[in-house]
Design a protein around this motif. Structure first.
Motif, PDB file in Angstrom:
ATOM      1  N   SER A 130       0.830  -1.204   0.000  1.00 21.07           N
ATOM      2  CA  SER A 130       0.000   0.000   0.000  1.00 21.07           C
ATOM      3  C   SER A 130       0.865   1.255   0.000  1.00 21.07           C
ATOM      4  N   THR A 131       0.559   2.171  -0.913  1.00 20.26           N
ATOM      5  CA  THR A 131       1.217   3.469  -0.953  1.00 20.26           C
ATOM      6  C   THR A 131       0.157   4.554  -0.902  1.00 20.26           C
ATOM      7  N   LEU A 132       0.593   5.784  -0.667  1.00 20.25           N
ATOM      8  CA  LEU A 132      -0.364   6.884  -0.714  1.00 20.25           C
ATOM      9  C   LEU A 132      -1.023   6.942  -2.092  1.00 20.25           C
ATOM     10  N   GLY A 133      -0.248   6.696  -3.128  1.00 19.17           N
ATOM     11  CA  GLY A 133      -0.771   6.821  -4.478  1.00 19.17           C
ATOM     12  C   GLY A 133      -1.768   5.763  -4.882  1.00 19.17           C
ATOM     13  N   ASN A 134      -1.634   4.525  -4.366  1.00 26.02           N
ATOM     14  CA  ASN A 134      -2.580   3.476  -4.770  1.00 26.02           C
ATOM     15  C   ASN A 134      -3.682   3.228  -3.751  1.00 26.02           C
ATOM     16  N   SER A 135      -3.662   3.981  -2.642  1.00 25.70           N
ATOM     17  CA  SER A 135      -4.638   3.749  -1.570  1.00 25.70           C
ATOM     18  C   SER A 135      -6.039   4.242  -1.911  1.00 25.70           C
ATOM     19  N   GLY A 136      -6.135   5.270  -2.737  1.00 25.65           N
ATOM     20  CA  GLY A 136      -7.433   5.864  -3.041  1.00 25.65           C
ATOM     21  C   GLY A 136      -7.941   6.787  -1.957  1.00 25.65           C
ATOM     22  N   LEU A 137      -7.162   7.038  -0.917  1.00 28.61           N
ATOM     23  CA  LEU A 137      -7.624   7.873   0.193  1.00 28.61           C
ATOM     24  C   LEU A 137      -8.002   9.283  -0.248  1.00 28.61           C
ATOM     25  N   GLU A 138      -7.328   9.778  -1.275  1.00 30.24           N
ATOM     26  CA  GLU A 138      -7.578  11.163  -1.694  1.00 30.24           C
ATOM     27  C   GLU A 138      -9.003  11.398  -2.166  1.00 30.24           C
ATOM     28  N   ALA A 139      -9.708  10.326  -2.547  1.00 27.59           N
ATOM     29  CA  ALA A 139     -11.073  10.476  -3.052  1.00 27.59           C
ATOM     30  C   ALA A 139     -12.011  11.025  -1.991  1.00 27.59           C
ATOM     31  N   ASN A 140     -11.692  10.802  -0.719  1.00 24.43           N
ATOM     32  CA  ASN A 140     -12.586  11.228   0.355  1.00 24.43           C
ATOM     33  C   ASN A 140     -11.956  12.219   1.321  1.00 24.43           C
ATOM     34  N   LEU A 141     -10.708  12.580   1.089  1.00 22.17           N
ATOM     35  CA  LEU A 141     -10.046  13.542   1.958  1.00 22.17           C
ATOM     36  C   LEU A 141     -10.101  14.937   1.335  1.00 22.17           C
ATOM     37  N   THR A 142     -10.001  15.941   2.192  1.00 24.72           N
ATOM     38  CA  THR A 142      -9.950  17.321   1.713  1.00 24.72           C
ATOM     39  C   THR A 142      -8.567  17.608   1.145  1.00 24.72           C
ATOM     40  N   ALA A 143      -8.521  18.067  -0.099  1.00 27.71           N
ATOM     41  CA  ALA A 143      -7.263  18.406  -0.758  1.00 27.71           C
ATOM     42  C   ALA A 143      -7.048  19.915  -0.695  1.00 27.71           C
ATOM     43  N   THR A 144      -5.876  20.345  -1.104  1.00 29.71           N
ATOM     44  CA  THR A 144      -5.604  21.773  -1.224  1.00 29.71           C
ATOM     45  C   THR A 144      -5.488  22.138  -2.695  1.00 29.71           C
ATOM     46  N   ASP A 145      -6.051  23.275  -3.071  1.00 26.86           N
ATOM     47  CA  ASP A 145      -5.902  23.744  -4.452  1.00 26.86           C
ATOM     48  C   ASP A 145      -4.994  24.969  -4.510  1.00 26.86           C
ATOM     49  N   GLU A 146      -4.341  25.258  -3.374  1.00 29.58           N
ATOM     50  CA  GLU A 146      -3.383  26.360  -3.341  1.00 29.58           C
ATOM     51  C   GLU A 146      -2.005  25.890  -2.889  1.00 29.58           C
ATOM     52  N   PHE A 147      -1.842  24.553  -2.842  1.00 31.98           N
ATOM     53  CA  PHE A 147      -0.571  23.930  -2.467  1.00 31.98           C
ATOM     54  C   PHE A 147      -0.129  24.381  -1.082  1.00 31.98           C
ATOM     55  N   LYS A 148      -1.094  24.403  -0.154  1.00 28.11           N
ATOM     56  CA  LYS A 148      -0.831  24.759   1.231  1.00 28.11           C
ATOM     57  C   LYS A 148      -1.273  23.601   2.116  1.00 28.11           C
ATOM     58  N   ALA A 149      -0.320  23.021   2.825  1.00 26.59           N
ATOM     59  CA  ALA A 149      -0.630  21.853   3.642  1.00 26.59           C
ATOM     60  C   ALA A 149      -1.640  22.155   4.736  1.00 26.59           C
ATOM     61  N   ASP A 150      -1.685  23.403   5.210  1.00 25.55           N
ATOM     62  CA  ASP A 150      -2.590  23.724   6.313  1.00 25.55           C
ATOM     63  C   ASP A 150      -4.041  23.880   5.861  1.00 25.55           C
ATOM     64  N   GLU A 151      -4.326  23.640   4.582  1.00 23.38           N
ATOM     65  CA  GLU A 151      -5.703  23.681   4.087  1.00 23.38           C
ATOM     66  C   GLU A 151      -6.260  22.280   3.867  1.00 23.38           C
ATOM     67  N   ALA A 152      -5.414  21.280   3.912  1.00 22.80           N
ATOM     68  CA  ALA A 152      -5.815  19.917   3.555  1.00 22.80           C
ATOM     69  C   ALA A 152      -5.886  19.015   4.774  1.00 22.80           C
ATOM     70  N   ASP A 153      -6.584  17.887   4.618  1.00 21.43           N
ATOM     71  CA  ASP A 153      -6.480  16.825   5.610  1.00 21.43           C
ATOM     72  C   ASP A 153      -5.032  16.325   5.604  1.00 21.43           C
ATOM     73  N   ILE A 154      -4.553  15.921   6.767  1.00 16.02           N
ATOM     74  CA  ILE A 154      -3.155  15.528   6.908  1.00 16.02           C
ATOM     75  C   ILE A 154      -3.052  14.069   7.338  1.00 16.02           C
ATOM     76  N   VAL A 155      -2.169  13.317   6.677  1.00 12.34           N
ATOM     77  CA  VAL A 155      -1.874  11.937   7.054  1.00 12.34           C
ATOM     78  C   VAL A 155      -0.540  11.922   7.805  1.00 12.34           C
ATOM     79  N   TYR A 156      -0.574  11.422   9.035  1.00 10.69           N
ATOM     80  CA  TYR A 156       0.618  11.316   9.876  1.00 10.69           C
ATOM     81  C   TYR A 156       1.105   9.869   9.866  1.00 10.69           C
ATOM     82  N   MET A 157       2.411   9.690   9.588  1.00 12.11           N
ATOM     83  CA  MET A 157       2.985   8.341   9.622  1.00 12.11           C
ATOM     84  C   MET A 157       4.242   8.334  10.481  1.00 12.11           C
TER      85      MET A 157
END
Length: 333
Positions: free
Chosen positions: A246-273
């Motif tokens: 499993s990778t971030l890219g093949n997980s499909g998680l982005e389909a249901n998480l909030t993304a950023t359209d301004e390339f700012k991490a503090d606007e998006a959902d964050i995955v902690y590993m």
């Protein structure tokens, strides 16, 4: 924070795929994984191997929170006092595939779910399966065969601690080897041997001992998508579900998480590993046209970053069910 070794699983998955292609009668692949619990710190662990499926079938009735299967007597098929994980495996509404519920109430041909799946679109003819949730005794051994630091004075502050999410925080557990009070206990000193650990959740283990410890977990491989329930505006402790690939890219998680359209991490959902040194690396998804995809907080590309068994997702928006997909290599298992 935590290192995880997948022992024989990759080879097992490849070998199983070959065997399954030759024979229509098969069981799901199984194996074991080894987690390194680092001394003197909290270790985040997700269960990526699971209890076997005990019941599967097709629903004959869906009425609110009550699901019926005329072909199964849940009263004899399921063990009283256990928690079972219901998973929808096929549905007329494909968005329901992978939906998960914790089931503790059943009677004869019916089981009761905590959510109204009828209102969500589940219908008669949809298919499901049930597996028992692993317990503390299943994962760590009824007599602490895992080797966590116990207490011989029945004091929780002397032992390694297991933190299990409860929806509002954590319940904590320890092992006592005090004569007359031997076994797993909750921090309120109530017996806890059969406490369930649903595989959708990740847990924290505080290793108080001075040496690292290998925690070996056995079970079967889940091969279809799973749904993770993410609470609104909070940190959600969840499991990667799948043991390898499993990778971030093949997980499909982005389909249901909030993304950023301004390339700012503090606007998006964050995955902690966990990063293996006692802290966390953080990741976010960008849907900016000129920089789409997964990125680390330092803005380096992260599409191919492997998902650790236990992760934390900071959900900034409303509660959502996030689907995590198995790697494509699982397709024929």
């Amino acid at each position: 924070m935590k290192n995880t070794t997948i022992t024989t699983l990759a080879a097992l998955l490849i070998g199983s795929a070959s065997a399954f292609a030759q024979d229509s009668a098969f069981t799901k692949p199984a194996g074991f994984v080894s987690h390194t619990l680092k001394a003197g710190q909290f270790n985040l662990v997700g269960l990526t191997l699971h209890q076997p499926v005990v019941v599967s079938g097709e629903l004959d009735d869906v009425n609110g929170q009550v699901l019926g299967d005329d072909e199964v007597n849940f009263g004899t098929s399921l063990e009283a006092g256990k928690t079972y994980i219901l998973e929808i495996t096929e549905a007329s509404d494909s968005t329901l595939v992978g939906t998960i519920q914790e089931v503790t109430v059943w009677n004869n041909n019916e089981m009761t779910t905590p959510q109204d799946l009828d209102a969500q679109g589940l219908v008669s003819g949809d298919k499901y399966q049930l597996r028992a949730a692993a317990t503390i005794s299943d994962v760590f051994g009824a007599a602490n065969s895992a080797g966590l630091l116990p207490t011989d004075e029945f004091k929780a502050d002397e032992a390694d601690l297991i933190y299990v999410p409860n929806g509002a925080g954590f319940d904590t557990y320890f092992y006592s080897d005090l004569t007359g009070a031997t076994g797993w206990f909750k921090s309120d000193f109530s017996p806890a041997d059969n406490t369930p650990i649903p595989y959708m959740d990740s847990i924290l283990i505080l290793r108080r001992a001075a040496t690292d410890l290998k925690l070996v977990v056995t079970g079967s491989v889940k091969t279809v998508a799973a749904t993770l329930a993410l609470g609104a505006g909070q940190f959600n402790y969840v499991s990667a579900t799948f043991p390898v690939g499993s990778t971030l890219g093949n997980s499909g998680l982005e389909a249901n998480l909030t993304a950023t359209d301004e390339f700012k991490a503090d606007e998006a959902d964050i995955v902690y590993m966990p990063n293996g040194t006692g802290g966390y690396d953080t990741y976010f998804y960008s849907n900016l046209a000129t920089a789409p995809g997964w990125f680390k907080s330092d803005f380096s590309p992260a599409t191919n970053v492997e998902i650790k068994p236990g992760i934390i997702i900071l959900r900034r928006g409303a509660a959502v069910n996030a689907t995590v997909n198995p790697p494509s290599t699982y397709n024929n298992l």
